[in-house]
Write a protein that holds these residues in place. Structure first.
Motif, PDB file in Angstrom:
ATOM      1  N   THR A   1      23.609   2.309  27.819  1.00  0.00           N
ATOM      2  CA  THR A   1      23.270   0.578  27.700  1.00  0.00           C
ATOM      3  C   THR A   1      22.177  -0.040  28.725  1.00  0.00           C
ATOM      4  OG1 THR A   1      24.909   0.451  25.941  1.00  0.00           O
ATOM      5  CG2 THR A   1      23.738  -1.462  26.720  1.00  0.00           C
ATOM      6  N   GLU A   2      22.985   0.219  29.944  1.00  0.00           N
ATOM      7  CA  GLU A   2      22.143  -0.243  31.032  1.00  0.00           C
ATOM      8  C   GLU A   2      21.062   0.593  31.422  1.00  0.00           C
ATOM      9  OE1 GLU A   2      24.970   0.157  34.256  1.00  0.00           O
ATOM     10  OE2 GLU A   2      26.289  -1.260  33.538  1.00  0.00           O
ATOM     11  N   ALA A   3      20.934   2.040  31.269  1.00  0.00           N
ATOM     12  CA  ALA A   3      19.610   2.655  31.274  1.00  0.00           C
ATOM     13  C   ALA A   3      18.407   2.243  30.277  1.00  0.00           C
ATOM     14  CB  ALA A   3      20.106   4.132  31.295  1.00  0.00           C
ATOM     15  N   SER A   4      19.079   2.008  29.110  1.00  0.00           N
ATOM     16  CA  SER A   4      18.050   1.510  28.283  1.00  0.00           C
ATOM     17  C   SER A   4      17.504   0.284  28.544  1.00  0.00           C
ATOM     18  CB  SER A   4      18.701   1.568  26.746  1.00  0.00           C
ATOM     19  OG  SER A   4      17.804   0.910  25.683  1.00  0.00           O
ATOM     20  N   GLU A   5      18.486  -0.511  29.042  1.00  0.00           N
ATOM     21  CA  GLU A   5      17.975  -1.958  29.547  1.00  0.00           C
ATOM     22  C   GLU A   5      17.022  -1.885  30.367  1.00  0.00           C
ATOM     23  OE1 GLU A   5      21.364  -4.329  30.286  1.00  0.00           O
ATOM     24  OE2 GLU A   5      21.964  -4.778  28.067  1.00  0.00           O
ATOM     25  N   LEU A   6      17.254  -0.848  31.632  1.00  0.00           N
ATOM     26  CA  LEU A   6      16.514  -0.774  32.853  1.00  0.00           C
ATOM     27  C   LEU A   6      14.996  -0.210  32.375  1.00  0.00           C
ATOM     28  CD1 LEU A   6      19.109   0.493  35.436  1.00  0.00           C
ATOM     29  CD2 LEU A   6      18.024  -1.693  35.589  1.00  0.00           C
ATOM     30  N   GLU A   7      15.184   0.848  31.505  1.00  0.00           N
ATOM     31  CA  GLU A   7      13.922   1.466  30.994  1.00  0.00           C
ATOM     32  C   GLU A   7      12.986   0.356  30.229  1.00  0.00           C
ATOM     33  OE1 GLU A   7      12.598   5.388  28.496  1.00  0.00           O
ATOM     34  OE2 GLU A   7      14.725   4.791  28.548  1.00  0.00           O
ATOM     35  N   SER A   8      13.525  -0.615  29.533  1.00  0.00           N
ATOM     36  CA  SER A   8      13.029  -1.493  28.966  1.00  0.00           C
ATOM     37  C   SER A   8      12.456  -2.468  29.985  1.00  0.00           C
ATOM     38  CB  SER A   8      13.677  -2.296  27.971  1.00  0.00           C
ATOM     39  OG  SER A   8      14.262  -1.487  26.986  1.00  0.00           O
ATOM     40  N   ARG A   9      13.143  -2.800  30.947  1.00  0.00           N
ATOM     41  CA  ARG A   9      12.637  -3.776  32.145  1.00  0.00           C
ATOM     42  C   ARG A   9      11.330  -2.945  32.756  1.00  0.00           C
ATOM     43  NH1 ARG A   9      18.161  -6.096  34.626  1.00  0.00           N
ATOM     44  NH2 ARG A   9      18.892  -7.192  32.825  1.00  0.00           N
ATOM     45  N   ALA A  10      11.809  -1.905  33.084  1.00  0.00           N
ATOM     46  CA  ALA A  10      10.681  -0.834  33.828  1.00  0.00           C
ATOM     47  C   ALA A  10       9.541  -0.604  33.011  1.00  0.00           C
ATOM     48  CB  ALA A  10      11.097   0.552  34.217  1.00  0.00           C
ATOM     49  N   GLN A  11       9.463  -0.505  31.636  1.00  0.00           N
ATOM     50  CA  GLN A  11       8.359  -0.348  30.985  1.00  0.00           C
ATOM     51  C   GLN A  11       7.643  -1.715  30.893  1.00  0.00           C
ATOM     52  OE1 GLN A  11       9.522   0.992  26.968  1.00  0.00           O
ATOM     53  NE2 GLN A  11       9.828   3.159  27.830  1.00  0.00           N
ATOM     54  N   ALA A  12       8.265  -2.932  30.855  1.00  0.00           N
ATOM     55  CA  ALA A  12       7.657  -4.100  31.007  1.00  0.00           C
ATOM     56  C   ALA A  12       6.989  -4.389  32.199  1.00  0.00           C
ATOM     57  CB  ALA A  12       8.912  -5.250  30.577  1.00  0.00           C
ATOM     58  N   LEU A  13       7.742  -3.950  33.274  1.00  0.00           N
ATOM     59  CA  LEU A  13       7.310  -4.388  34.658  1.00  0.00           C
ATOM     60  C   LEU A  13       5.817  -3.492  34.734  1.00  0.00           C
ATOM     61  CD1 LEU A  13       7.495  -5.643  37.362  1.00  0.00           C
ATOM     62  CD2 LEU A  13       8.874  -3.554  38.082  1.00  0.00           C
ATOM     63  N   ASP A  14       6.074  -2.204  34.053  1.00  0.00           N
ATOM     64  CA  ASP A  14       4.588  -1.413  34.307  1.00  0.00           C
ATOM     65  C   ASP A  14       3.525  -1.986  33.564  1.00  0.00           C
ATOM     66  OD1 ASP A  14       6.067   0.492  36.043  1.00  0.00           O
ATOM     67  OD2 ASP A  14       6.560   1.785  34.207  1.00  0.00           O
ATOM     68  N   LEU A  15       3.998  -2.529  32.415  1.00  0.00           N
ATOM     69  CA  LEU A  15       2.739  -3.313  31.580  1.00  0.00           C
ATOM     70  C   LEU A  15       2.335  -4.292  32.441  1.00  0.00           C
ATOM     71  CD1 LEU A  15       4.392  -2.906  28.085  1.00  0.00           C
ATOM     72  CD2 LEU A  15       2.541  -1.552  28.962  1.00  0.00           C
ATOM     73  N   GLU A  16       3.210  -5.168  33.072  1.00  0.00           N
ATOM     74  CA  GLU A  16       2.565  -6.412  33.968  1.00  0.00           C
ATOM     75  C   GLU A  16       1.852  -5.917  34.935  1.00  0.00           C
ATOM     76  OE1 GLU A  16       2.289 -10.389  34.739  1.00  0.00           O
ATOM     77  OE2 GLU A  16       3.007  -9.443  32.788  1.00  0.00           O
ATOM     78  N   VAL A  17       2.437  -4.854  35.519  1.00  0.00           N
ATOM     79  CA  VAL A  17       1.722  -4.245  36.978  1.00  0.00           C
ATOM     80  C   VAL A  17       0.098  -3.806  36.429  1.00  0.00           C
ATOM     81  CG1 VAL A  17       1.475  -2.525  38.632  1.00  0.00           C
ATOM     82  CG2 VAL A  17       3.480  -3.970  38.258  1.00  0.00           C
ATOM     83  N   ALA A  18       0.386  -3.080  35.458  1.00  0.00           N
ATOM     84  CA  ALA A  18      -1.197  -2.632  34.961  1.00  0.00           C
ATOM     85  C   ALA A  18      -2.071  -3.765  34.485  1.00  0.00           C
ATOM     86  CB  ALA A  18      -0.676  -1.556  33.720  1.00  0.00           C
ATOM     87  N   ARG A  19      -1.352  -4.612  33.826  1.00  0.00           N
ATOM     88  CA  ARG A  19      -2.294  -5.647  33.197  1.00  0.00           C
ATOM     89  C   ARG A  19      -2.780  -6.562  34.752  1.00  0.00           C
ATOM     90  NH1 ARG A  19      -2.058 -10.984  33.033  1.00  0.00           N
ATOM     91  NH2 ARG A  19       0.081 -11.173  33.576  1.00  0.00           N
ATOM     92  N   ARG A  20      -1.979  -6.702  35.685  1.00  0.00           N
ATOM     93  CA  ARG A  20      -2.527  -7.471  36.948  1.00  0.00           C
ATOM     94  C   ARG A  20      -3.300  -6.559  37.760  1.00  0.00           C
ATOM     95  NH1 ARG A  20       2.747 -10.598  39.378  1.00  0.00           N
ATOM     96  NH2 ARG A  20       3.438 -11.913  37.551  1.00  0.00           N
ATOM     97  N   LEU A  21      -3.181  -5.429  37.734  1.00  0.00           N
ATOM     98  CA  LEU A  21      -4.253  -4.404  38.236  1.00  0.00           C
ATOM     99  C   LEU A  21      -5.420  -4.289  37.817  1.00  0.00           C
ATOM    100  CD1 LEU A  21      -4.449  -2.103  40.868  1.00  0.00           C
ATOM    101  CD2 LEU A  21      -3.516  -0.729  39.115  1.00  0.00           C
ATOM    102  N   GLU A  22      -5.455  -4.053  36.389  1.00  0.00           N
ATOM    103  CA  GLU A  22      -6.594  -4.209  35.540  1.00  0.00           C
ATOM    104  C   GLU A  22      -7.369  -5.419  35.891  1.00  0.00           C
ATOM    105  OE1 GLU A  22      -9.565  -2.561  33.162  1.00  0.00           O
ATOM    106  OE2 GLU A  22      -7.623  -1.642  34.192  1.00  0.00           O
ATOM    107  N   GLN A  23      -6.636  -6.463  35.958  1.00  0.00           N
ATOM    108  CA  GLN A  23      -7.409  -7.761  35.870  1.00  0.00           C
ATOM    109  C   GLN A  23      -8.012  -7.987  37.548  1.00  0.00           C
ATOM    110  OE1 GLN A  23      -5.031 -11.065  35.594  1.00  0.00           O
ATOM    111  NE2 GLN A  23      -6.271 -12.581  35.951  1.00  0.00           N
ATOM    112  N   GLN A  24      -7.380  -7.401  38.578  1.00  0.00           N
ATOM    113  CA  GLN A  24      -7.816  -7.454  40.022  1.00  0.00           C
ATOM    114  C   GLN A  24      -8.638  -6.309  40.007  1.00  0.00           C
ATOM    115  OE1 GLN A  24      -4.746  -6.372  42.481  1.00  0.00           O
ATOM    116  NE2 GLN A  24      -3.635  -8.477  42.208  1.00  0.00           N
TER     117      GLN A  24
END
Length: 341
Positions: free
Chosen positions: A97-120
């Protein structure tokens, strides 16, 4: 076949039986006996089977008790393992359950980083494109101005090159003319120098010859005056060893020469060094060097014909002009003073 009477088992009455009856009875008796034996055998076997069964049950009871104990231990171990397995499964479930939550958070963080990187990156691309366009415009302006300036400079350099070529042609012509004049002047100067050199050399030879002859005459007179002093030095030298006598003769000769020719320079030659005993540098009244005299002394009882050649070799090595050999013993052709070739 005769039959025998039989007795009744109950009353004991004798019974006369025929052969048929005997066979039948015998068969019945045999069958009864066999049945009885069979029963007895069955009973015995049954008893033995019961005994065996009791023994088996007794053994089985002991084994069963041991197995029951082992089974109880196994059941306890299985229960403990079951609890551990259940706890591990519960932990695994929690970790999943924790791994699933961390994976979800990581995916969300990757998406946010990718979005910000693309913006920059988009902002950087826009800034870079604007700067590049600005540089292209500036470069075009610079190229246009530099090209015009280079064309003007090229025209100037072309004119300068043409002028330089014309000047070079003039200079080459002048240089050729000057070279011809210089060659003619060098030839004239060489002729005059050669004439003057010959004249100066002739005058100098005459002057030096006169001074040299005068010096030689003076030296001969002075050498004659030295003979008495050398004879005294010889007698004094004979008082010591031959080497000491030779050194004394050299010292006496050098002292006498210094007294007679105070304006000249004298240099003693060290023992073991080739070059005579005393090197005299003759000077004129202006203290200018006119030549060198190499003196060699020999204080021995017999003359050696090798001395003159050795003195000549030493004369060349010392770069002197006149050799003089002062010896206590003279060759047969010379009595007191003479010249050897």
């Amino acid at each position: 076949m005769d039959t025998k009477p039989i007795s009744c088992p109950k009353c004991g009455t004798a019974i006369d039986l025929s052969a048929a009856m005997t066979a039948t009875v015998r068969a019945d008796i045999t069958a009864g006996i066999e049945q009885t034996q069979a029963k007895l055998m069955h009973a015995k076997l049954t008893e033995q089977a019961q005994q065996l069964e009791q023994q088996y049950l007794a053994q089985n009871n002991a084994q069963s008790q041991a197995q029951a104990g082992e089974l109880s231990v196994l059941k306890q171990q299985l229960a403990a393992q079951a609890q551990q397995t259940k706890a591990a499964q519960e932990n695994e479930r929690k970790l999943r359950t924790e791994a699933s939550e961390l994976e979800s958070r990581a995916q969300a963080l990757d998406l946010e980083v990718a979005r910000r990187l693309e913006q920059q990156l988009g902002q950087a691309r826009a800034k870079f494109n604007a700067e590049l366009e600005k540089q292209h415009a500036t470069a075009k302006q610079l190229q246009s101005s530099e090209l015009a300036e280079m064309k003007q400079q090229l025209a100037l350099e072309t004119n300068k090159a043409k002028e330089a070529q014309a000047n070079e042609l003039k200079l080459r012509a002048q240089a050729s003319e000057l070279e011809g004049r210089a060659q003619a002047l060098d030839l004239e100067v060489a002729r005059k120098l050669e004439h003057e050199r010959g004249k100066i050399s002739h005058d100098l030879r005459q002057q030096l010859q006169g001074e040299h002859d005068l010096k030689l005459k003076q030296r001969e007179q002075q050498i004659d005056s030295l003979r008495t002093s050398l004879s005294d030095a010889k007698r004094k030298a004979e008082q010591g060893s031959q080497e000491t006598q030779g050194e004394a003769l050299e010292i006496s000769l050098e002292d006498t020469l210094r007294q007679q020719f105070p304006q000249d320079d004298f240099q003693s030659v060290s023992k073991g060094v080739r070059g005579g005993d005393v090197l005299q540098t003759v000077k004129n009244s202006q203290f200018q060097a006119c030549g060198k005299i190499l003196w060699e002394t020999k204080n021995t009882k017999s003359w050696s014909g090798q001395w003159p050649q050795k003195l000549k070799d030493d004369l060349r090595a010392a770069n002197a002009q006149i050799p003089v050999l002062v010896s206590a013993s003279l060759p047969p052709s010379i009595k007191r003073f003479g010249q050897l070739e």
